[in-house]
Motif scaffolding. Structure first.
Motif, short mmCIF file in Angstrom:
data_model
loop_
_atom_site.label_atom_id
_atom_site.label_comp_id
_atom_site.label_asym_id
_atom_site.label_seq_id
_atom_site.Cartn_x
_atom_site.Cartn_y
_atom_site.Cartn_z
N ALA A 292 0.82 -1.21 0.00
CA ALA A 292 0.00 0.00 0.00
C ALA A 292 0.86 1.26 0.00
O ALA A 292 0.40 2.31 -0.46
CB ALA A 292 -0.93 0.00 1.21
N ASP A 293 2.10 1.18 0.48
CA ASP A 293 2.95 2.37 0.52
C ASP A 293 3.67 2.64 -0.80
O ASP A 293 4.43 3.60 -0.91
CB ASP A 293 3.96 2.28 1.66
CG ASP A 293 4.99 1.18 1.46
OD1 ASP A 293 4.79 0.32 0.58
OD2 ASP A 293 6.00 1.18 2.20
N ALA A 294 3.44 1.84 -1.81
CA ALA A 294 4.03 2.09 -3.13
C ALA A 294 3.24 3.20 -3.81
O ALA A 294 2.10 3.01 -4.20
CB ALA A 294 4.01 0.82 -3.97
N THR A 295 3.85 4.36 -3.91
CA THR A 295 3.12 5.52 -4.41
C THR A 295 3.56 5.99 -5.79
O THR A 295 2.92 6.84 -6.37
CB THR A 295 3.27 6.70 -3.43
OG1 THR A 295 4.65 6.99 -3.27
CG2 THR A 295 2.64 6.35 -2.09
N GLY A 296 4.67 5.49 -6.28
CA GLY A 296 5.13 5.90 -7.60
C GLY A 296 5.98 7.14 -7.53
O GLY A 296 6.32 7.57 -6.43
N PRO A 297 6.34 7.69 -8.62
CA PRO A 297 5.96 7.32 -9.99
C PRO A 297 6.51 5.95 -10.38
O PRO A 297 7.47 5.47 -9.80
CB PRO A 297 6.57 8.42 -10.85
CG PRO A 297 7.67 8.99 -10.04
CD PRO A 297 7.30 8.81 -8.61
N PHE A 298 5.86 5.36 -11.39
CA PHE A 298 6.19 4.01 -11.80
C PHE A 298 6.69 3.98 -13.24
O PHE A 298 6.35 4.84 -14.05
CB PHE A 298 4.96 3.10 -11.69
CG PHE A 298 4.45 2.95 -10.29
CD1 PHE A 298 5.09 2.11 -9.40
CD2 PHE A 298 3.33 3.66 -9.87
CE1 PHE A 298 4.63 1.97 -8.10
CE2 PHE A 298 2.86 3.52 -8.58
CZ PHE A 298 3.52 2.68 -7.69
#
Length: 170
Positions: free
Chosen positions: A145-151
């Motif tokens: 859930a803490d993966a916010t990007g940018p991707f």
């Protein structure tokens, strides 16, 4: 005195060893280096957000990442979410097969592999060699859930290594 004669008698052989041992190390080490790095995706071709790129006989992009968590909430573990990478593909004469990876471009720079059963969709989760017309790769990724990007979406096509395509996604 006896030792001096031995050195003189064997000078040519010792000189040959002094050249052949480092040469053997360079040849064997060089072959290992080429084998290791020549078949790994280590040289990205970066494609800016909203743009397409021609690579391996096909056109990829523009790519985007969307959040698929809302439709799959009951299947997702706590503290995780599903991101879906969508990449339009227009094959050329031959359609290349590829693998898809999602990577954070900042922060921890984590990466995730495709989770093909994460969505209830019947689409392409990677590039397929069986398609001759335009299609869209919809690759789901289970991320924290803490993966916010940018991707960035990384596409590796067999036979193109060490190069690979890195599509920056909004």
């Amino acid at each position: 005195m006896v030792a001096m004669k031995w050195w003189r008698r064997n000078a040519l052989a010792l000189a040959a060893l002094a050249l052949l041992i480092p040469g053997a190390v360079v040849v064997i080490g060089g072959q290992e280096w080429i084998t290791y790095y020549g078949f790994r995706p280590i040289s990205p071709i970066d494609v800016r957000e909203g743009e397409s790129a021609d690579f391996a006989g096909a056109t990829f992009g523009p790519a985007r990442v969307s959040d698929g968590t809302a439709t799959q909430r009951e299947r997702i573990p706590n503290g995780a979410r599903i991101l879906v990478a969508e990449i339009p593909v227009q094959p050329g004469a031959e359609s290349p097969g590829c693998t898809v990876t999602l990577r954070e471009t900042t922060g921890q720079r984590r990466h995730w592999e495709v989770q093909p059963n994460a969505l209830d969709r019947t689409g392409h989760v990677s590039c397929t060699t069986e398609n001759s017309g335009r299609y869209v790769v919809e690759a789901p990724f289970l991320v924290p859930a803490d993966a916010t990007g940018p991707f960035a979406i990384e596409l590796v096509v067999a036979g193109q290594q060490p190069r690979f395509l890195r599509l920056i996604a909004p």
